[in-house]
Design an enzyme around this catalytic site. Structure first.
Site, PDB file in Angstrom:
ATOM      1  CD  GLU A  22       9.449 -17.523 -19.303  1.00  0.00           C
ATOM      2  OE1 GLU A  22      10.646 -17.212 -19.400  1.00  0.00           O
ATOM      3  OE2 GLU A  22       9.072 -18.675 -19.010  1.00  0.00           O
ATOM      4  CE  LYS A  77      14.066 -17.531 -17.440  1.00  0.00           C
ATOM      5  NZ  LYS A  77      13.216 -18.260 -18.407  1.00  0.00           N
ATOM      6  CB  CYS A 128      10.371 -19.205 -16.229  1.00  0.00           C
ATOM      7  SG  CYS A 128       9.898 -20.896 -16.730  1.00  0.00           S
TER       8      CYS A 128
END
Length: 294
Positions: free
Chosen positions: A43, A116, A153
């Site tokens: 990431e 995300k 993540c």
């Protein structure tokens, strides 16, 4: 493709963005020469993990997509003939930014992107200050090596995200990641946190009958504010098969590059043995979209 040779890059970053990018490119080239067809980065791999503090000036790190930075990774993917998963700080407009995974096809074209969805806001992880939650949904990205269920993540803690990617036809789940220990955590707490992180993602593999590729950054990054001792990113990048079995696991202190062969036929077989999608009681799951059942 029945077997996918997947390359992973677990890297320790510095404040020198051009050097971080140069080292990534070198590793991509080596992995491609050794036969990797899909390469996954961690990431926000171009810079230090800037979310330890809240400073508007750091928004200058963001890049438009497409733009100069995507041109760099596009050319790299085309040069090496690999599908390349990157993780970038996207500037959509002034004051509107996303934490975005961009996937490049082996010819250098952008195969797709994922913004995300789940954004944390914890000490040293002040991501809500920078990132707007994604608005592209949980949609796999079609590539020459298969349909990639790319998440990022904090998404990895949510079974709903993995399930929706699976229901949309993902062939494997991919998690670019930046997670580590805060300096005040005891060794016992550190072990619990990392074990939980590994376990939840292995559970996604089992529940969905899909391989999981999780690539984390490594090394210590200082807190510029001095309020904490910084973050020791715990590495431990790993790949599992569709029953959660480890195919590869990196160390927690050193950089790592590796190629892992993922047998996609095995996923097909596991789903035949354990047909969880068949037995889901979808008519009884309406409450899953509620915040809480009072």
């Amino acid at each position: 493709m029945k077997t996918i040779p997947v390359g992973i890059i677990q890297q320790q970053n510095t404040a020198d963005i051009s050097d971080n990018r140069r080292r990534i490119a070198e590793k991509v080239r080596v992995l491609a020469e050794k036969g990797a067809k899909l390469i996954v980065n961690q990431e926000l791999h171009d810079s230090l993990y800037f979310c330890q503090t809240e400073h508007v000036e750091l928004c200058s790190l963001a890049t438009p997509i497409p733009g100069d930075i995507t041109d760099f990774y596009s050319a790299l993917a085309a040069e090496c003939g690999v599908v390349l998963v990157t993780s970038l700080f996207e500037r959509r407009a002034a004051g509107l930014y996303h934490n975005t995974a961009v996937v490049f096809e082996a010819d250098g074209s952008i195969a797709g992107k994922y913004r995300k969805m789940h954004i944390p806001d914890d000490p040293a992880y002040y991501e809500k200050f920078y990132f707007t939650p994604g608005d592209l949904g949980f949609k796999p990205i079609d590539t020459s090596v298969g349909r990639l269920g790319v998440l990022v993540c904090w998404d990895q803690w949510y079974p709903e995200a993995a399930r929706l990617m699976a229901l949309a036809g993902a062939d494997l789940l991919i998690y670019p990641t930046a997670i580590g220990w805060e300096s005040s955590d005891t060794p016992e707490e550190q072990a619990r946190q990392r074990d939980a992180w590994v376990t939840i993602q292995r559970a996604h593999a089992v529940a969905n009958g899909l391989p999981v590729v999780s690539v984390n950054r490594v090394g210590h990054e200082s807190d510029p504010s001095g309020q904490t001792g910084g973050i020791q990113f715990w590495g431990t990048s790993f790949v599992t098969g569709p029953q959660g079995e480890f195919l590869y696991k990196a160390g927690d202190r050193e950089e790592a590059t590796e190629i892992i062969d993922i047998d996609m036929h095995r996923s097909e077989q596991v789903r035949r043995w354990w047909p969880f999608l068949r037995d889901r009681r979808i008519e009884a799951y309406g409450d899953i979209t509620r915040r809480y059942i009072d």
